[in-house]
Design an enzyme around this catalytic site. Structure first.
Site, mmCIF file in Angstrom:
data_model
loop_
_atom_site.group_PDB
_atom_site.id
_atom_site.type_symbol
_atom_site.label_atom_id
_atom_site.label_comp_id
_atom_site.label_asym_id
_atom_site.label_seq_id
_atom_site.Cartn_x
_atom_site.Cartn_y
_atom_site.Cartn_z
ATOM 1 N N LYS A 50 0.826 -1.206 0.000
ATOM 2 C CA LYS A 50 0.000 0.000 0.000
ATOM 3 C C LYS A 50 0.860 1.257 0.000
ATOM 4 C CE LYS A 50 -2.375 -2.719 -0.523
ATOM 5 N NZ LYS A 50 -2.475 -4.180 -0.441
ATOM 6 N N GLY A 181 -5.026 -12.113 -9.751
ATOM 7 C CA GLY A 181 -5.730 -11.918 -8.483
ATOM 8 C C GLY A 181 -5.314 -10.561 -7.923
ATOM 9 N N ALA A 182 -5.726 -10.274 -6.698
ATOM 10 C CA ALA A 182 -5.454 -8.953 -6.111
ATOM 11 C C ALA A 182 -3.954 -8.634 -6.112
ATOM 12 C CB ALA A 182 -6.012 -8.896 -4.696
ATOM 13 N N HIS A 443 -23.500 14.997 1.856
ATOM 14 C CA HIS A 443 -23.275 15.529 0.502
ATOM 15 C C HIS A 443 -22.226 16.618 0.558
ATOM 16 C CE1 HIS A 443 -24.132 16.954 -3.533
ATOM 17 N NE2 HIS A 443 -24.101 18.186 -3.024
#
Ligand SMILES: Cc1cc2nc3c(=O)[nH]c(=O)nc-3n(C[C@H](O)[C@H](O)[C@H](O)COP(=O)(O)OP(=O)(O)OC[C@H]3O[C@@H](n4cnc5c(N)ncnc54)[C@H](O)[C@@H]3O)c2cc1C
Length: 464
Positions: A50, A181-182, A443
């Site tokens: 990551k 795959g991931a 929002h």
């Protein structure tokens, strides 16, 4: 008398989380780790990848500056520093785990653990074949390693597994990723956004094969637009190693083709670490390479449990951690202990764009004979997505048309790995479609698309 109430073999996310919860519940607890606390996840998996993917996302943004009104010239990067940052992030978290062990009074024993046998109701373990300790309960959390393909084995130099792919000495200019795959897709995305020529070969007909077909197709189109070459339904037949490159031969529908690349990444799954654990001295069963457990992670040997990658899938860190907690709570006899609900485990791929899902795919729901309602909402219809300049994506929801139960949610686009937990919570609470419709979403946010997707399934979508 046992030395410990609970001994956990393996200090990865399954093992260290189980240890903390055990200690919180008053058990005298030890973790035996032969390598690095934090396991694959913190040292060689979730976390360092990551860190790399954050870098490639920034690189992508830097090359899109014009769209945001910036001007910058001569953008370049120092690859060594990028890898060093990823390692520093991994080390920071691994040392954090060691601190957590201390804080929770968990004993950490270093070495290779093996089951020696039983002594009455206790289980005896050896560490590095020397020290023997006794435990009332043992949790096996020994994880897994990269799977090799016969004839296409990694050599650590030209043909990499995830480990070498995470710490290369220099940036390869071309790469072949075997497996979509991931893990394969995350590396493909990282290296492509950093400028490499990337080819992905997948033996099955779709990339990210566990995902909903519509999302896989969306992802394939998006990656191809970025320049990743993708061959599905294709088998790699051979890898010929040259001096500083590899020539791959792959075959699709009887047609063979060759490709020469700098490096190859093998991302074809995992193999559980079940060897040399002394399992043969127990009643523990291993099926398809993984330890067989019941819904409480108990094996067939009384007092011995297995969690995380060494047990059945999905092989994800959050599944390992959750099993660690539920297994220890069951040992304690907590009334609140709950067994694993596999269908509620989310799966995420942190590529660009991101992919996230929970529950049944459309095909799986149909195969179960469910009468379904499907909602969709595209990123292009969302104000926040347009403001962010992230208009590529889709949120798809699948409901049981009769009961209103949320069967599955499948998402692709910016930040979906953060958004998915909203649907996970809905699934845990068994929220009805009406409760999701009545929920007020802030929002402007990307999360409004989750609401709109639910509304769409029931013919009430607003912004489309
Ligand atoms: C590149 C990559 C990226 C990933 N990204 C993600 C992601 O983003 N999200 C996600 O959820 N999952 C991800 N995963 C999967 C995740 O890393 C694993 O699911 C997770 O680490 C499994 O945890 P575990 O505790 O079961 O085992 P592991 O993390 O494998 O830890 C097992 C530990 O046991 C130790 N051990 C083994 N045998 C013994 C023994 N006999 N004695 C003592 N110690 C022993 C090992 O040294 C190791 O430290 C990724 C994996 C890879 C490879």
């Amino acid at each position: 008398m046992a030395d410990y109430d609970i001994v956990i073999i393996g200090g990865g996310p399954g093992g260290y989380v189980a240890a903390i919860r055990a200690s919180q519940l008053g058990f005298k607890t030890a973790v035996i780790e032969k390598d690095q606390m934090g396991g694959i996840c913190l040292n060689w998996g979730c976390i360092p990848t990551k860190a790399l993917l954050r870098t490639s996302e920034i690189n992508h943004l830097l090359h899109s500056l014009d769209a945001y009104g910036f001007k910058a010239e001569n953008i370049s990067f120092d690859f060594k520093k990028i890898i060093e940052r990823s390692r520093a992030v991994a080390n920071q978290l691994a040392s954090g785990v060691r601190h957590l062990m201390k804080k929770n009074k968990v004993t950490v024993l270093e070495g290779n653990a093996q089951i020696k046998g039983r002594l009455g109701t206790d289980i005896e373990l050896t560490i590095d074949g020397k020290t023997t300790i006794k435990a009332s309960h043992v949790i096996l959390a020994t994880g897994a390693r990269a799977r090799q393909l016969p004839g296409l084995e990694s050599d650590g130099k030209l043909i990499w597994t995830y480990k070498e792919a995470m710490v290369p000495e220099k940036m390869p200019s071309s790469l072949l990723v075997i497996g979509s795959g991931a893990i394969g897709i995350e590396f493909a995305s990282f290296y492509r956004l950093m400028g490499a020529e990337v080819t992905v070969v997948e033996v099955l007909e779709t990339i990210l094969p566990v995902e909903d077909k519509e999302i896989s197709a969306f992802a394939k189109k998006s990656f191809e637009k970025q320049g990743i070459k993708i061959h599905t339904g294709t088998t790699v037949k051979s890898l010929k190693k040259n001096k500083d490159s590899v020539t791959a031969t792959f075959e699709s529908s009887g047609k063979s083709q060759e490709l020469t690349v700098d490096r190859v990444i093998l991302a074809v799954g995992i193999v559980a670490n079940t060897e040399n654990l002394g399992l043969e001295k127990t009643k523990i069963k291993v099926e398809k390479g993984h330890i067989v457990t019941n819904e409480w992670c108990a094996t067939d040997e009384p007092g011995i449990y297995a969690i995380g990658d060494v047990a059945s899938g999905p092989w994800l860190a959050h599944k390992a951690m959750h099993e660690g907690v539920l297994c220890v709570e069951k040992i304690k006899g907590l009334k609140s202990a709950h067994p694993m609900k596999t269908k509620n485990i989310p799966g995420c791929t942190y590529s660009y764009p991101q992919i996230a899902s929970v529950g049944l795919t459309e095909d799986a729901a149909k195969a179960l004979g469910r009468d379904i309602k499907v909602g969709r909402f595209p990123y292009i219809g969302n104000g926040k997505a347009i403001a962010m300049g992230e208009t590529e994506g889709l949120i798809k929801t699948i409901f049981d048309g009769k009961t209103g139960e949320l069967l599955g949610a499948h998402m692709i686009g910016a930040e979906v790995t953060e958004l998915i937990q909203g649907f996970c919570l809905a699934k845990t609470l068994e929220a009805t479609e009406q409760e999701m419709i009545e929920t007020i979403f802030p929002h402007p946010t990307l999360s409004e698309m989750m609401h709109e997707s639910v509304l769409d399934a029931f013919g009430q979508v607003i912004h489309m």
